[in-house]
Scaffold this active site. Structure first.
Site, mmCIF file in Angstrom:
data_model
loop_
_atom_site.group_PDB
_atom_site.id
_atom_site.type_symbol
_atom_site.label_atom_id
_atom_site.label_comp_id
_atom_site.label_asym_id
_atom_site.label_seq_id
_atom_site.Cartn_x
_atom_site.Cartn_y
_atom_site.Cartn_z
ATOM 1 N N HIS A 18 -4.123 52.073 -63.290
ATOM 2 C CA HIS A 18 -4.638 50.823 -63.411
ATOM 3 C C HIS A 18 -4.358 50.403 -64.688
ATOM 4 O O HIS A 18 -3.943 49.013 -64.779
ATOM 5 C CB HIS A 18 -6.397 51.198 -63.346
ATOM 6 C CG HIS A 18 -7.231 49.929 -63.391
ATOM 7 N ND1 HIS A 18 -7.731 49.286 -62.342
ATOM 8 C CD2 HIS A 18 -7.547 49.307 -64.585
ATOM 9 C CE1 HIS A 18 -8.352 48.311 -62.623
ATOM 10 N NE2 HIS A 18 -8.288 48.202 -63.985
ATOM 11 N N GLU A 19 -4.577 51.054 -65.678
ATOM 12 C CA GLU A 19 -4.421 50.681 -67.170
ATOM 13 C C GLU A 19 -2.880 50.319 -67.457
ATOM 14 O O GLU A 19 -2.421 49.416 -68.268
ATOM 15 C CB GLU A 19 -4.919 51.491 -67.898
ATOM 16 C CG GLU A 19 -6.290 51.808 -68.209
ATOM 17 C CD GLU A 19 -7.177 50.572 -68.315
ATOM 18 O OE1 GLU A 19 -6.805 49.671 -68.844
ATOM 19 O OE2 GLU A 19 -8.256 50.684 -67.547
ATOM 20 N N HIS A 22 -2.071 46.573 -66.305
ATOM 21 C CA HIS A 22 -2.538 45.812 -67.535
ATOM 22 C C HIS A 22 -1.494 45.779 -68.466
ATOM 23 O O HIS A 22 -1.121 44.790 -69.102
ATOM 24 C CB HIS A 22 -3.804 46.207 -68.121
ATOM 25 C CG HIS A 22 -5.154 46.003 -67.162
ATOM 26 N ND1 HIS A 22 -5.167 44.757 -66.417
ATOM 27 C CD2 HIS A 22 -6.100 46.679 -66.979
ATOM 28 C CE1 HIS A 22 -6.368 44.937 -65.733
ATOM 29 N NE2 HIS A 22 -6.924 46.017 -65.910
#
Length: 419
Positions: A18-19, A22
Site C-alpha cells: 500500500h505505502e 504512494h
C-alpha cells in the site's frame, strides 16, 4: 504464537505494498518523500537511500509515507536565530546547523535576518553584530541539521501541494490500487500451486474419514451417474449430493478406463442459509494452466471487489448491522482459524484482506485515502483548493469518528469471542 507471526508478516506485506504505491507515484511526480515507514511508534530499523529514510517501527498496525508539504515543516528559521552554514564546492549552503553548532567548527555562524527556504532558497544574515548583511544561497538538496540529524529542505516545487491535480490524485490512489495488484499476485501464487477450479465432473481432493474416501472413491474419478441421474458437471455432483443428506447414493464412475459403481452414504450439515444439506467430503477438481491461472486470478479479484462493495451497500442500507463488522481483534481471531487449515488458506485469506484494505481506504471518509481523493476532486470542480485549515479539521473529526467506530467494532469482536 504462530497466529501472531502470520498476522505480522501478512499485514506487513499488505501495508508495504500500500505505502509502496504512494511512494512510487510520489517520486514519479517529483515529490520529496522524507520517510517510508512500516508500522508506527519507535524505530526498530532505519536506512537512508538518496532522499528517503526507510524505517521499520515497533507497532505493526499501519504505515505511512511522509511527503513534503503534507504537514508543516518540522523546522522554521526565524529572524534572530543563530545558525551555522556549511557550503559545498559551488559556494551554495549544503547544511544549516540549527543547534549544537559547537560540534561543527567548519560552519560559518550567522544571525538570521530573514530566510526563504521554499521559493528563493536564500538566507540573509549577519556574521557579526552591526556588521554587513550577507545573502547566502541554498543548494536545492541542502539539509537542516537538528540534534545531529539531517532533514532535507523542501523547495516549493518538491512539495505535495504544488503538484497538479492529476499527480496528487494518482499519488493517493496508488496506495489502494497496489492492494488490488497484491491480491492478484497472491491469487496467481495460490492457483499456480493448487490449480484453478474446473466444472468437470471429476473428484478433487478427498477428505480422509469422510463418506467419499470411506466408500473407496479416489481423486480423479470421473462421475458418470449418481443413482439414475446423469452427471455432466461438477455442479451437478454438488447439487445432487446436497439435495440428499443422510442417504445411500450409487456413484457410477470411470477410473482407468473402467466403469465402477460405489455406494456412498452422505452426511448432513447446515448450509449457508441454515437448511440441511448433504456432503461427502470432496473438493472441487482443479487443473493447471499458466494463462488460465492469470485470467482466473484477475476474475477472482474483481469478484471479491464486487462482494466488498455489495457488503458496504448492505451496511449503508441497514441490511446488515455494525455487529457484522470485524476489527483487529476479529481479524486476528479469524486468522488463527485460517492458519489451522494450512498455507493455501492463509494465501487466500491474505488476498481477501488486501482487497478489503484497498476498498476501505477508497471510501470517501475523512482521514482515509478516499477522503483525501474527495478533497482533490472538489478542488478540481471548484477550480481552487479547499482551505487547508478546514480540510485539516474535517480530517481530524473523521479520524476521531473512525477511532470511535474502531472501539465499537473491537468491543463487538470481544463479545463474539468471549461472551
Amino acid at each position: 504464537m504462530e497466529t501472531f507471526i502470520v498476522v505480522v508478516i501478512m499485514f506487513g506485506l499488505l501495508i508495504s505494498f500500500h505505502e509502496f504505491g504512494h511512494l512510487i507515484l510520489a517520486k514519479r511526480a517529483g515529490i520529496l518523500c522524507r520517510e517510508y515507514a512500516i508500522g508506527f511508534g519507535p524505530k526498530l530499523f532505519s536506512i537512508k537511500k538518496k532522499e528517503t529514510v526507510y524505517t521499520l517501527r515497533l507497532l505493526p498496525i499501519g504505515g505511512f509515507v511522509r511527503m513534503a508539504g503534507e504537514d508543516p515543516e518540522l523546522i522554521e528559521i526565524k529572524p534572530g536565530h543563530r545558525v551555522g552554514l556549511i557550503f559545498n564546492s559551488h559556494d551554495l549552503v549544503s547544511k544549516i546547523i540549527i543547534n549544537h553548532t559547537e560540534k561543527y567548527p567548519e560552519a560559518k555562524m550567522i544571525t538570521v535576518d530573514d530566510a526563504d527556504i521554499e521559493k528563493d532558497l536564500v538566507i540573509r544574515g549577519y556574521e557579526q553584530e552591526d556588521g554587513e548583511k550577507f545573502t547566502y544561497y541554498l543548494d536545492r538538496k541542502a539539509d537542516y541539521v537538528v540534534d545531529e540529524q539531517a532533514y532535507q529542505i523542501a523547495p516549493i516545487d518538491r512539495q505535495f501541494g504544488s503538484k497538479s491535480i492529476l499527480d496528487r490524485f494518482l499519488t493517493i490512489f496508488a496506495g489502494p490500487f497496489m492492494n488490488f495488484i497484491l491480491a492478484i499476485i497472491i491469487f496467481i501464487v495460490l492457483y499456480s500451486i493448487q490449480g484453478i477450479p474446473t466444472d468437470k465432473p471429476v473428484l478433487g481432493k478427498l477428505v480422509q474419514g469422510d463418506p467419499a474416501s470411506t466408500a473407496g472413491l479416489h481423486q480423479g474419478d470421473r462421475v458418470l451417474k449418481i443413482n439414475d441421474q446423469s452427471i455432466d458437471t461438477w455442479k451437478d455432483v454438488m447439487t445432487y449430493v446436497s439435495d440428499h443428506p443422510k442417504e445411500s447414493l450409487i456413484f457410477t464412475i470411470k477410473r482407468d478406463n473402467q466403469t465402477k459403481q460405489m455406494n456412498v452414504v452422505t452426511k448432513e450439515r447446515k448450509g449457508n442459509k441454515g437448511a440441511k444439506e448433504g456432503y461427502i467430503g470432496v473438493y472441487q477438481p482443479t487443473e493447471k494452466s499458466f494463462l488460465d491461472t492469470i485470467t482466473y486470478s484477475f476474475k477472482q479479484t474483481f469478484f471479491f471487489i464486487k462482494q466488498e462493495l455489495l457488503a458496504i451497500k448492505m451496511l449503508i442500507t441497514g441490511t446488515i448491522g455494525l455487529n457484522q463488522l470485524s476489527g483487529p481483534v476479529g481479524i486476528y481471531n479469524m486468522t488463527g482459524q485460517v492458519v489451522k487449515h494450512g498455507f493455501l488458506m492463509v494465501l487466500s485469506w491474505a488476498a481477501l484482506l488486501s482487497i478489503n484494505l484497498g476498498i476501505v481506504n477508497l471510501l470517501p471518509l475523512p482521514a482515509l485515502d478516499g477522503g483525501r481523493l474527495l478533497f482533490i476532486i472538489v478542488e478540481a470542480l471548484r477550480g481552487k483548493p479547499v482551505d487547508p485549515k478546514r480540510e485539516s479539521l474535517v480530517h481530524f473529526i473523521g479520524f476521531a469518528f473512525l477511532m470511535l467506530l474502531m472501539i465499537v467494532v473491537t468491543w463487538n469482536d470481544i463479545q463474539k469471542i468471549f461472551l
